[in-house]
Design a protein around this motif. Structure first.
Motif, mmCIF file in Angstrom:
data_model
loop_
_atom_site.group_PDB
_atom_site.id
_atom_site.type_symbol
_atom_site.label_atom_id
_atom_site.label_comp_id
_atom_site.label_asym_id
_atom_site.label_seq_id
_atom_site.Cartn_x
_atom_site.Cartn_y
_atom_site.Cartn_z
ATOM 1 N N HIS A 589 5.619 -3.678 9.475
ATOM 2 C CA HIS A 589 4.189 -3.337 9.406
ATOM 3 C C HIS A 589 3.932 -2.221 8.389
ATOM 4 N N LYS A 590 4.475 -2.401 7.165
ATOM 5 C CA LYS A 590 4.360 -1.364 6.144
ATOM 6 C C LYS A 590 3.918 -1.944 4.811
ATOM 7 N N VAL A 591 3.380 -1.052 3.974
ATOM 8 C CA VAL A 591 3.261 -1.303 2.540
ATOM 9 C C VAL A 591 4.047 -0.190 1.855
ATOM 10 N N ILE A 592 5.033 -0.587 1.034
ATOM 11 C CA ILE A 592 5.959 0.351 0.407
ATOM 12 C C ILE A 592 5.587 0.514 -1.064
ATOM 13 N N GLN A 593 5.674 1.727 -1.546
ATOM 14 C CA GLN A 593 5.414 2.016 -2.957
ATOM 15 C C GLN A 593 6.734 2.263 -3.682
ATOM 16 N N LEU A 594 6.949 1.541 -4.802
ATOM 17 C CA LEU A 594 8.136 1.697 -5.638
ATOM 18 C C LEU A 594 7.698 2.062 -7.046
ATOM 19 N N THR A 595 8.611 2.647 -7.798
ATOM 20 C CA THR A 595 8.335 2.888 -9.211
ATOM 21 C C THR A 595 8.460 1.580 -9.978
ATOM 22 N N GLU A 596 8.101 1.620 -11.248
ATOM 23 C CA GLU A 596 8.176 0.427 -12.090
ATOM 24 C C GLU A 596 9.604 -0.084 -12.210
ATOM 25 N N SER A 597 10.582 0.827 -12.068
ATOM 26 C CA SER A 597 11.989 0.433 -12.177
ATOM 27 C C SER A 597 12.618 0.123 -10.820
ATOM 28 N N GLY A 598 11.793 0.101 -9.752
ATOM 29 C CA GLY A 598 12.298 -0.300 -8.445
ATOM 30 C C GLY A 598 12.868 0.819 -7.610
ATOM 31 N N GLN A 599 12.438 2.072 -7.852
ATOM 32 C CA GLN A 599 12.897 3.201 -7.043
ATOM 33 C C GLN A 599 11.884 3.492 -5.936
ATOM 34 N N PHE A 600 12.376 3.774 -4.739
ATOM 35 C CA PHE A 600 11.493 4.040 -3.599
ATOM 36 C C PHE A 600 10.673 5.308 -3.827
ATOM 37 N N VAL A 601 9.378 5.231 -3.511
ATOM 38 C CA VAL A 601 8.497 6.399 -3.612
ATOM 39 C C VAL A 601 8.072 6.860 -2.228
ATOM 40 N N ARG A 602 7.429 5.959 -1.468
ATOM 41 C CA ARG A 602 6.961 6.336 -0.133
ATOM 42 C C ARG A 602 6.441 5.097 0.600
ATOM 43 N N ASP A 603 6.248 5.243 1.902
ATOM 44 C CA ASP A 603 5.524 4.258 2.698
ATOM 45 C C ASP A 603 4.054 4.650 2.639
ATOM 46 N N ILE A 604 3.252 3.887 1.900
ATOM 47 C CA ILE A 604 1.860 4.322 1.743
ATOM 48 C C ILE A 604 0.982 3.870 2.902
ATOM 49 N N LEU A 605 1.348 2.767 3.574
ATOM 50 C CA LEU A 605 0.612 2.308 4.749
ATOM 51 C C LEU A 605 1.610 1.912 5.827
ATOM 52 N N THR A 606 1.305 2.262 7.064
ATOM 53 C CA THR A 606 2.185 1.936 8.187
ATOM 54 C C THR A 606 1.331 1.403 9.337
ATOM 55 N N GLN A 607 1.998 1.148 10.460
ATOM 56 C CA GLN A 607 1.290 0.656 11.642
ATOM 57 C C GLN A 607 0.269 1.680 12.133
ATOM 58 N N GLN A 608 0.526 2.964 11.869
ATOM 59 C CA GLN A 608 -0.421 4.008 12.269
ATOM 60 C C GLN A 608 -1.736 3.906 11.500
ATOM 61 N N ASP A 609 -1.704 3.247 10.339
ATOM 62 C CA ASP A 609 -2.925 3.045 9.556
ATOM 63 C C ASP A 609 -3.652 1.760 9.953
ATOM 64 N N GLY A 610 -3.154 1.103 11.000
ATOM 65 C CA GLY A 610 -3.826 -0.100 11.480
ATOM 66 C C GLY A 610 -3.230 -1.392 10.971
ATOM 67 N N LEU A 611 -2.060 -1.337 10.308
ATOM 68 C CA LEU A 611 -1.430 -2.565 9.824
ATOM 69 C C LEU A 611 -0.709 -3.274 10.966
#
Length: 647
Positions: A589-611
């Motif tokens: 239940h997440k949306v994950i943010q990665l850099t253009e080269s595929g490096q992890f940045v953060r979980d920008i949306l989670t179940q706490q955001d209503g996903l």
């Protein structure tokens, strides 16, 4: 002169001070600036000073310094201009024109200023005609090559590459360890411990090729920078336009509130007028009645007075009897209630509080998703249920179009075999649907008014015009069951199928396969996205991986983390304007943010955001993020901080 001016304006001008370079310095990224400008800029970058590096004002790439413990002034002072920049400065920079008209070097030693006419490539000196004759008569210099001093191009081509340390020695070697061109004396003294020294002649083709490649890279970087500048300028125009629209909306809100207040004022004034008119009418009627009574009393008074003063007893007793009878008939009017008063009651404290609590609206600083300090806020939710639905909507994919200024959300509804368009026109939300031959899988945005939709079980790709109602344009028959679908170019689509070694095909708009691409660990693509530089990003939930490849099938990266970060059914994928990747991880239940080269940045949306079990994802032109969570599309915006309410 025109060439010199063009070179000076385009290549010898500092972008900070916009003047011709003064003491130029070239950074590792090959950008050149005045040392004084670079020093001022570096002093304004505390993060770079702390990191012991010099940041490039143009591309932000850091340049390492040789002596980090020294002051910043020394960092910049140790930088040198590139050979190309220095050569251009020598030939076309300030004073270059005067340098072409040198005085004779021999006469100069005698205190004379005789214009030079010739230049010796060996002595690297200029001579007047008289001194040139002496030069040519001397046995050691008579064989030297001499050219016209005014021919700068020929002088440069004949100029010998002499050592700066041993000025009488010609540079003929190159030390690969130190990356320096040296003479034989330097080699024997300073480079005895170096392992790799080669001749200058053998190194020249390599250096020329290296510089040519570097020039190509610089050209690409220049084009990239130019595109970024154009994009930023378009953003400025867009921001100015949106700011004006927001101001107009605020003024409209204020006008609406003022109209409500004026309407309430009119209601109160009308009520005062009605109440006062009723009271005035009652009082006027009472006055009229009293005037009539007063006339009657006046007549009776005169009649009685005449009877009293009369000597006729009959008249007096007749009046007396009539007065007694009349007195008993007179009604007591003193007991009538007094007329009411119009009173206006107001509570100024309550009124002030109501005005202070009045909200014309909210203003928030909306940030791009790529801003890692931004915070997601649920903006609104779109219910995609339509009249005639046989089951609850199951939304597989989503995209957003701008049709005649209306934002239209387009979704693929698996359960109801339909493509739906959702849009708002106050006060209603409209949901229209186009029934398809089977369940739709993915949507490829072709333009702001057209989409393509894959219908795998029917081996079809349909094109749809959005008006904003969906209208079928064409049906493309395909040789395979294509699930994942993305737009590559006006004449090409990218489609993914299941269970084949080359699971991604590039198709033309007739469904013909132009090329097949192997996507490595992914054999059953669930979602495909095409980046701004035409790389393909492919996700598959069965192998819990995200893969990026070029259109030629060359691997860019594979994102398949383990441990706590391991993916659990990665599906929908999109990219931001800055190249960041947004990936739906359905089961977590997440949306994950990665850099253009595929490096992890953060979980920008989670179940706490209503996903809850998200699938499809897309961004619109305003930076709003759309995520399908059956049977809804949840729309998020990203703000700098909590909304600032205008009171």
């Amino acid at each position: 002169m025109a060439t010199a001016k063009k070179l000076t304006d385009n290549h010898l001008t500092c972008v900070i001070c916009t003047e011709v370079f003064t003491d130029p310095a070239t950074l590792e990224c090959n950008h050149t600036f005045c040392k004084s400008c670079l020093l001022k800029y570096t002093n304004t970058q505390p993060d770079a000073i702390q990191a012991k590096c010099i940041p490039c004002p143009s591309c932000r790439q850091p340049t390492k310094v040789t002596n980090p413990d020294s002051p910043v002034e020394e960092w910049v002072g140790q930088l040198k201009p590139s050979h190309v920049i220095q050569g251009l400065m020598d030939d076309f920079g300030p004073g270059a024109e005067a340098a072409d008209v040198n005085n004779c070097s021999v006469c100069k030693q005698q205190g004379k200023t005789t214009p030079a006419t010739s230049w010796c490539s060996v002595c690297d000196d200029v001579f007047c005609d008289g001194c040139l004759k002496m030069h040519n008569m001397m046995p050691m210099s008579r064989d030297h090559e001499v050219v016209d001093a005014s021919n700068a191009t020929k002088r440069k081509s004949k100029h010998r590459f002499m050592c700066k340390t041993h000025k009488d020695k010609q540079i003929e070697l190159f030390c690969k360890d130190c990356r320096m061109a040296i003479c034989h004396t330097c080699c024997s003294i300073k480079h005895r411990k170096c392992d790799d020294v080669d001749s200058l002649d053998s190194m020249t083709p390599f250096v020329r090729e290296h510089l040519s490649n570097q020039n190509q890279e610089l050209k690409i970087k220049m084009t990239t920078s130019e595109n970024k500048i154009i994009f930023r300028k378009s953003q400025i125009t867009e921001i100015n336009s949106k700011v004006q629209n927001i101001k107009d909306d605020i003024r409209k809100s204020r006008q609406a509130v003022v109209e409500v207040i004026l309407r309430k004022e009119k209601q109160l004034l009308d009520k005062v007028d009605r109440s006062s008119d009723e009271q005035l009418h009652a009082l006027q009627a009472e006055i009229k009645s009293q005037e009539i009574e007063m006339q009657m009393y006046q007549q009776q008074y005169e009649f009685t007075a005449n009877a009293v003063t009369s000597n006729c007893k009959r008249d007096m007793y007749a009046v007396y009897e009539s007065v007694r009878v009349a007195s008993t008939d007179i009604r007591d009017t003193d007991n009538k209630p007094a007329p009411g008063r119009v009173v206006f009651t107001h509570d100024m404290d309550k009124l002030r509080k109501a005005v202070n609590d009045l909200q014309l609206g909210e203003v928030a600083v909306v940030r791009g998703v790529s801003d890692r300090q931004s915070t997601p806020v649920l903006h609104h939710t779109i219910d995609c249920e339509a009249d005639g639905d046989k089951e609850d909507p199951l939304l597989w994919d989503v995209t957003v179009l701008s049709v005649d200024g209306i934002n239209v959300t387009v979704v693929a509804d698996y359960n109801n075999n339909s493509l739906k368009t959702c849009y708002s026109s106050k006060p209603n939300t409209h949901v229209n649907q186009l029934l398809l031959s089977d369940w739709p899988s993915h949507i490829a945005k072709l333009s702001e008014s057209q989409v393509a939709v894959s219908v795998p079980w029917s081996k079809q790709i349909v094109t749809v015009n959005v008006t904003p109602e969906p209208v079928l344009l064409s049906t493309i028959k395909t040789s395979k069951e294509y699930y994942a679908l993305a737009y590559l170019s006006p004449s090409q689509l990218v489609a993914g199928t299941y269970g084949q070694s080359h699971s991604v095909d590039i198709l033309d708009m007739t469904g013909k396969i132009l090329k097949s691409i192997n996507t490595g660990v992914i054999g059953n693509p669930d979602y495909i996205h095409v980046t701004s530089n035409n790389n393909l990003i492919v996700s598959e939930g069965r192998v819990n991986s995200l893969v990026s490849v070029t259109c030629e099938g060359e691997a860019v990266f594979t994102y398949a983390p383990t441990g706590d970060r391991a993916l659990t059914v990665p599906w929908g994928v999109t990219t931001t304007s800055t190249g960041d990747i947004l990936l739906v991880d359905r089961v977590s239940h997440k949306v994950i943010q990665l850099t253009e080269s595929g490096q992890f940045v953060r979980d920008i949306l989670t179940q706490q955001d209503g996903l809850s079990c998200p699938r499809g994802i897309c961004l619109d032109g305003d930076g709003f993020l759309y995520v399908t969570c059956d049977p809804y599309v949840k729309v998020f915006t990203f703000v700098q901080s909590v909304h600032n309410q205008i009171t």
